[in-house]
Design a protein around this motif. Structure first.
Motif, PDB file in Angstrom:
ATOM      1  N   HIS A 174      43.031  48.622 115.101  1.00 37.59           N
ATOM      2  CA  HIS A 174      42.250  49.864 115.177  1.00 37.59           C
ATOM      3  C   HIS A 174      42.209  50.478 116.577  1.00 37.59           C
ATOM      4  O   HIS A 174      42.547  49.838 117.555  1.00 37.59           O
ATOM      5  N   CYS A 191      35.612  49.944 114.913  1.00 36.61           N
ATOM      6  CA  CYS A 191      35.492  48.686 114.180  1.00 36.61           C
ATOM      7  C   CYS A 191      34.711  47.689 115.029  1.00 36.61           C
ATOM      8  O   CYS A 191      34.403  47.959 116.178  1.00 36.61           O
ATOM      9  N   CYS A 200      36.002  44.501 115.154  1.00 38.48           N
ATOM     10  CA  CYS A 200      36.947  43.434 115.526  1.00 38.48           C
ATOM     11  C   CYS A 200      37.570  43.687 116.894  1.00 38.48           C
ATOM     12  O   CYS A 200      37.919  42.741 117.604  1.00 38.48           O
TER      13      CYS A 200
END
Ligand code: ZN
Length: 478
Positions: A375, A392, A394
């Protein structure tokens, strides 16, 4: 004799698996429960001639070779008993009568053992033919020469939950080029099998069939009546082709086939210093080393996105091998916004990681697992892929990828280290509750995105690994 310090530190060894561990097991596996596990019968394939072990196996069959105070076969039977897997069939061949005399009907060890002797070798799947009427609906098949201390209840749970027809325990090892390779999706569904006897692509993932399987009775429908049949080479590819659900169960636990004298010696050392038991998912959480990719493990190329861009530093193989030999888990955690930028696809990232795993494997080194974030939060680049243009959790310095690995692999983050070349990596380590190490390669901390001091700065990955391992071992009292 096991290192008493290791036992104290890890609070765990085979003998102590019973009652408290069994209570935990009951809690964790409630959905299927111990009753279901108890229904599962186990086939131990103990027919190998052990020719590669040379003098060690002239008079005694390979399964009776000792590690510590007992034979590998007795280690295995005790482990099975701990999980309530008391119904055992021993498929023997070479020197089978010696094993029969030693174990008898298994009563002395608190299990029930049935012996079946194979007159001529039928292959790893062909040898199952005479067991058709004996096996349970789902059954465990373990090679006697695979030394391990796995959490078998977790494996059974995975198999049943996925309604798998055949589940293979897989892991990366230090000789993937002469092993059968399993290609699987992230949920474990197997998509391909690269048998060692067939040609394979130049670069492939390091996920090796470890010799521990759970099969469903359905496999017999695909088993030819006669002839040599290999499990991974013949039977499973046929089932895959027929659309049967086959799963790979990935573990970071200690698992080693000890078919050669050097590997047997490695197993003996790992057992005596407590490494085998410590890596079991039944044991308390263990420390690990997490690594950044670009500028840390591989040479720094801004926005690297082709296979040519992927080049290991000259010291990377030996640095990773050092971590592997210390018995410490090692993970790669990387941001790859090149996917969001549409410079490459997810598939290209997987191929890049295949190249990294192949090059490491050729030098006898492996990563326990890899996580990447595709992302990027900021939109507005020409040609970008909007699906990945999201905010995101992550993306580093977020700690989701690390926490996911820690949960899955039984890792204690407080005693773990993050090694990276940017201030974002230092922040990631901090956010996940780890210690952090900056390397002077790649960006060398000059990116200036986060204002944080690392716990230590080292010239490159090799010196960083040496430092982190020393600190981890000091902390473990080793
Ligand atoms: Zn992400």
């Amino acid at each position: 004799m096991m290192n008493p310090l290791a036992v104290w530190k890890f609070g765990f060894e085979l003998r102590s698996w019973s009652p408290s561990y069994q209570r935990r097991l009951m809690r964790v596996y409630q959905p299927f429960g111990m009753t279901n596990i108890r229904k599962i019968k186990t086939v131990i394939v103990a027919g190998g001639r052990g020719t590669r072990l040379g003098d060690l196996t002239v008079d005694i069959p390979k399964p009776l070779v000792t590690v510590g105070e007992r034979s590998i076969l007795e280690h295995l039977i005790l482990q099975l008993r701990t999980f309530g897997l008391n119904e055992i069939l021993l498929a023997t061949g070479h020197l089978g009568h010696v094993i029969e005399e030693r174990l008898g009907d298994g009563r002395q060890m608190g299990v029930s053992v049935t012996h079946v002797r194979e007159n001529s070798p039928q292959g790893s799947a062909g040898c199952l033919r005479p067991l058709r009427d004996w096996v349970s609906e789902d059954f465990l098949v373990i090679y006697a020469d695979v030394f391990q201390a796995m959490d078998l209840a977790r494996l059974v749970d995975f198999h049943l939950r996925n309604h798998s027809r055949a589940t293979l325990v897989v892991h990366p090892n230090n000789h993937p080029h002469d092993s059968d390779i399993v290609v699987a999706r992230e949920d474990g569904a197997i998509t391909d099998l690269l048998c060692k006897k067939n040609p394979r692509p130049r670069y492939f993932n390091n996920l090796v069939n470890a010799g521990v399987h759970i099969l469903n009775r359905a496999v017999f429908q695909y088993l030819p009546e006669t002839g040599m049949v290999d499990l991974v080479g013949d039977l499973l590819p046929t089932m895959l082709q027929a659309g049967e659900p086959l799963f790979a169960y990935r573990t970071g636990e200690y698992l080693k086939d000890m078919g050669t004298p050097p590997r047997l010696e490695e197993v003996r050392v790992a057992w005596s210093n407590g490494q085998v038991q410590a890596r079991s998912w039944c044991a308390p959480a263990q420390p690990a080393i997490f690594l950044d990719r670009d500028g840390t493990l591989i040479e720094y190329v801004p926005l690297a996105h082709t296979l040519e861009h992927i080049q290991l530093y000259p010291w990377s193989v030996s640095a990773i091998r050092t971590i592997n030999r210390a018995g410490i888990a090692c993970f790669l955690v990387t941001n790859q916004p090149v996917v969001a930028r549409n410079l490459c696809t997810l598939e290209d990232i997987y191929r890049a990681h295949d190249k990294i795993e192949t090059l490491l494997g050729e030098g006898g080194a492996f990563l326990d697992d890899i996580r990447f974030c595709p992302h990027h939060p900021d939109g507005g680049f020409a040609g970008e892929n909007p699906i990945y243009k999201i905010r995101c959790t992550c993306r580093k310095p977020g700690s989701d990828m690390i926490e996911d690995l820690a949960n899955r692999y039984n890792i204690d983050l407080e005693s773990s280290w993050f090694i990276g070349d940017s201030s974002v990596d230092i922040m990631t380590g901090r956010n996940a509750g780890m210690k952090s190490l900056l390397v002077e390669t790649g960006e060398g901390g000059r990116d200036g995105r986060c204002a944080l001091e690392p716990d230590r700065t080292c010239s490159n990955l090799e010196t960083a690994v040496t430092y982190a391992l020393r600190r981890i071992q000091e902390r473990m009292g080793l």
